[in-house]
Scaffold this motif. Structure first.
Motif, PDB file in Angstrom:
ATOM      1  N   ALA A 131       3.438  -3.311   7.482  1.00  0.00           N
ATOM      2  CA  ALA A 131       2.342  -3.834   7.961  1.00  0.00           C
ATOM      3  C   ALA A 131       1.113  -4.020   6.354  1.00  0.00           C
ATOM      4  O   ALA A 131       0.995  -4.325   6.098  1.00  0.00           O
ATOM      5  CB  ALA A 131       1.457  -3.165   9.047  1.00  0.00           C
ATOM      6  N   THR A 241      -1.148 -11.673  11.085  1.00  0.00           N
ATOM      7  CA  THR A 241      -0.639 -11.679  10.172  1.00  0.00           C
ATOM      8  C   THR A 241       0.073 -10.041   9.889  1.00  0.00           C
ATOM      9  O   THR A 241       1.433 -10.500   9.584  1.00  0.00           O
ATOM     10  CB  THR A 241      -1.140 -12.246   8.743  1.00  0.00           C
ATOM     11  OG1 THR A 241      -1.970 -10.926   8.814  1.00  0.00           O
ATOM     12  CG2 THR A 241      -1.793 -13.415   8.681  1.00  0.00           C
ATOM     13  N   GLY A 242      -0.276  -9.258  10.588  1.00  0.00           N
ATOM     14  CA  GLY A 242      -0.027  -7.607  10.528  1.00  0.00           C
ATOM     15  C   GLY A 242       0.198  -7.481   9.168  1.00  0.00           C
ATOM     16  O   GLY A 242       0.771  -5.948   8.032  1.00  0.00           O
ATOM     17  N   LEU A 243      -0.914  -8.164   7.647  1.00  0.00           N
ATOM     18  CA  LEU A 243      -0.892  -8.292   6.702  1.00  0.00           C
ATOM     19  C   LEU A 243      -2.787  -6.878   7.017  1.00  0.00           C
ATOM     20  O   LEU A 243      -3.185  -6.530   8.289  1.00  0.00           O
ATOM     21  CB  LEU A 243      -1.301  -8.981   5.762  1.00  0.00           C
ATOM     22  CG  LEU A 243       0.315  -9.838   5.801  1.00  0.00           C
ATOM     23  CD1 LEU A 243      -0.311 -10.995   4.917  1.00  0.00           C
ATOM     24  CD2 LEU A 243       0.918  -8.483   5.030  1.00  0.00           C
ATOM     25  N   THR A 294       4.315 -12.595   5.736  1.00  0.00           N
ATOM     26  CA  THR A 294       4.336 -11.026   6.048  1.00  0.00           C
ATOM     27  C   THR A 294       5.526 -11.328   5.633  1.00  0.00           C
ATOM     28  O   THR A 294       6.174  -9.886   5.205  1.00  0.00           O
ATOM     29  CB  THR A 294       3.710 -10.586   7.317  1.00  0.00           C
ATOM     30  OG1 THR A 294       2.140 -11.116   7.157  1.00  0.00           O
ATOM     31  CG2 THR A 294       3.802  -8.974   6.899  1.00  0.00           C
ATOM     32  N   GLU A 295       6.492 -12.030   5.888  1.00  0.00           N
ATOM     33  CA  GLU A 295       8.285 -11.505   5.937  1.00  0.00           C
ATOM     34  C   GLU A 295       8.613 -11.184   4.535  1.00  0.00           C
ATOM     35  O   GLU A 295       9.520 -10.592   4.204  1.00  0.00           O
ATOM     36  CB  GLU A 295       9.117 -12.224   6.872  1.00  0.00           C
ATOM     37  CG  GLU A 295      10.416 -11.976   7.367  1.00  0.00           C
ATOM     38  CD  GLU A 295      11.311 -12.570   8.319  1.00  0.00           C
ATOM     39  OE1 GLU A 295      12.641 -13.267   8.209  1.00  0.00           O
ATOM     40  OE2 GLU A 295      10.939 -13.852   8.887  1.00  0.00           O
ATOM     41  N   ASN A 298       7.124  -8.474   2.493  1.00  0.00           N
ATOM     42  CA  ASN A 298       8.025  -7.251   2.897  1.00  0.00           C
ATOM     43  C   ASN A 298       9.088  -7.679   2.464  1.00  0.00           C
ATOM     44  O   ASN A 298       9.836  -6.128   1.373  1.00  0.00           O
ATOM     45  CB  ASN A 298       7.981  -7.000   4.262  1.00  0.00           C
ATOM     46  CG  ASN A 298       6.701  -6.623   5.234  1.00  0.00           C
ATOM     47  OD1 ASN A 298       5.472  -6.520   4.303  1.00  0.00           O
ATOM     48  ND2 ASN A 298       6.816  -6.903   6.644  1.00  0.00           N
ATOM     49  N   CYS A 307      -1.166  -6.843   0.690  1.00  0.00           N
ATOM     50  CA  CYS A 307      -1.513  -7.901   1.301  1.00  0.00           C
ATOM     51  C   CYS A 307      -2.371  -8.861   2.196  1.00  0.00           C
ATOM     52  O   CYS A 307      -2.864  -8.162   2.549  1.00  0.00           O
ATOM     53  CB  CYS A 307      -0.110  -9.165   0.754  1.00  0.00           C
ATOM     54  SG  CYS A 307      -0.102 -10.496   0.846  1.00  0.00           S
TER      55      CYS A 307
END
Length: 395
Positions: A131, A241-243, A294-295, A298, A307
């Motif tokens: 994340a 977003t998981g960021l 995000t993908e 990563n 990010c």
């Protein structure tokens, strides 16, 4: 290597040479460098070590001025993803080829140290990955940055500060310093009336400190951290977003800037935006779009990169210890990843064709705060609208 076999990846993307089944020779590297210098862009050569069946890649960026050197980057290829091991500026092709022979024989058990030019940092795989971007990247020490063996380390004769109290006693206008617990019963170092330390020689017997190879080999059991990080993510993370959320991103950016400023370390910032290809206007992003960003991030980040979404269609990436040229190479990989993602290119429903613009800025001595670094990266991003390449470095 057949010098006619290479893959053209577009006018602004790196040149990918055909994969080799052996370690590259010095002639192969010279051809890479000549191609990079001729075309003014990065050249990449994937190859396999037939003895270990491990896949690697060596990249070279041409020098950006008559007095600079080309930058070589070496790394593993794991499921098509490039994992950087080291990066080095050098004109010595033979030295680079020798280093590839050594590191290309490895099966991946590299020292757990991240290395960027002129800086080393200890790190380990963080529990916050993926994340927040603290994911392990395998890197190695360049030859010139290898730590010296303890026996070869240079002796620093600088004396203790005057007035300090320690194992040598307190300095006065005329003081003798005794080394306790040494075979030598008495070692004197006179201090003159002016307070200047007099020259002296090291005693022939070893000093009463443990050698590096005599420290305890058994390390204590590591502290167990609570790996349930949902509470932390609810505060620091962006659930869409998981960021990182933008306030947390800003906080960490300012800290990294201060670390860079105080330690004279490299720091770069990348800002990119997703635009409607027809109108050039910012696009409204869905949750699926944010997950796709995000993908991509990563897949190319290093362990300390992080990010966040900074505006509706804009994202920012902090690259600690990256020189500006390293950041440009990162931008090239970022653009390739964004352009290959079908969700980002065509929209969630496939009804909108998109394009991407990327700005890069490296911290310079003229920058005194993180806001200036961000403004420079954003300015470089806006300049790409009128440029022929999708990413640009602030000059």
């Amino acid at each position: 290597m057949s010098k006619s076999k290479f893959i053209k990846t577009g006018p602004s993307l790196p040149i990918r040479l055909a994969k080799m089944g052996t370690l590259p020779s010095s002639e192969d590297l010279k051809y890479m460098l000549a191609t990079a210098s001729k075309d003014g862009k990065q050249v990449e050569l994937p190859f396999m070590n037939p003895e270990t069946d491990c896949n690697f890649m060596i990249k070279v960026l041409p020098p950006n001025s008559p007095v600079s050197s080309p930058r070589w980057t070496f790394g593993r290829l794991e499921n098509g993803v490039f994992r950087q091991v080291w990066s080095k500026e050098s004109n010595e092709v033979i030295m680079i080829q020798g280093k590839i022979k050594v590191d290309g024989a490895s099966k991946g058990e590299y020292e757990s140290v991240d290395i960027y030019e002129h800086n080393t940092i200890k790190s380990h795989q963080g529990a916050l990955a993926p994340a927040f971007g603290w994911k392990r990247k395998d890197k190695d020490f360049p030859f010139d940055d290898q730590p010296l063996e303890p026996e070869l380390a240079p002796y620093d004769p600088e004396p203790p500060a005057f007035g300090q109290i320690g194992s040598f006693g307190t300095t006065t206008t005329s003081q003798e310093f005794d080394l306790p617990h040494t075979p030598i019963s008495h070692v004197s170092h006179q201090v003159s009336q002016t307070g200047e330390f007099q020259p002296f020689l090291l005693p022939p017997a070893p000093l009463p400190f443990a050698k590096f190879d005599q420290v305890p080999s058994q390390l204590p059991k590591p502290v167990d951290f609570d790996l349930d990080l949902e509470d932390a993510f609810s505060i620091l993370g962006d659930p869409e977003t998981g960021l990182l959320c933008y306030p947390a991103f800003s906080f960490f950016l300012m800290r990294e800037f201060e670390h860079s400023l105080q330690g004279s370390q490299d720091l770069s910032l990348v800002v990119f935006e997703i635009l409607d290809k027809q109108t050039g206007a910012p696009t409204e992003l869905s949750i699926q779009d944010g997950a796709a960003v995000t993908e991509v991030f990563n897949s190319i980040r290093a362990s300390l990169d992080f990010c966040a979404r900074s505006e509706e269609s804009e994202f920012a990436i902090v690259l600690p210890y990256y020189h500006s040229q390293d950041a440009i190479s990162f931008a090239a990989s970022l653009y390739a990843g964004l352009s290959e993602n079908a969700i980002l290119v065509n929209g969630e429903n496939g009804d909108q064709e998109r394009t991407f613009i990327i700005g890069v800025a490296g911290r310079t001595s003229a920058m005194k705060d993180a806001g200036t670094l961000f403004a420079c990266a954003r300015k470089a991003k806006e300049d790409t609208r009128n440029a022929n390449c999708p990413y640009q470095l602030f000059q």
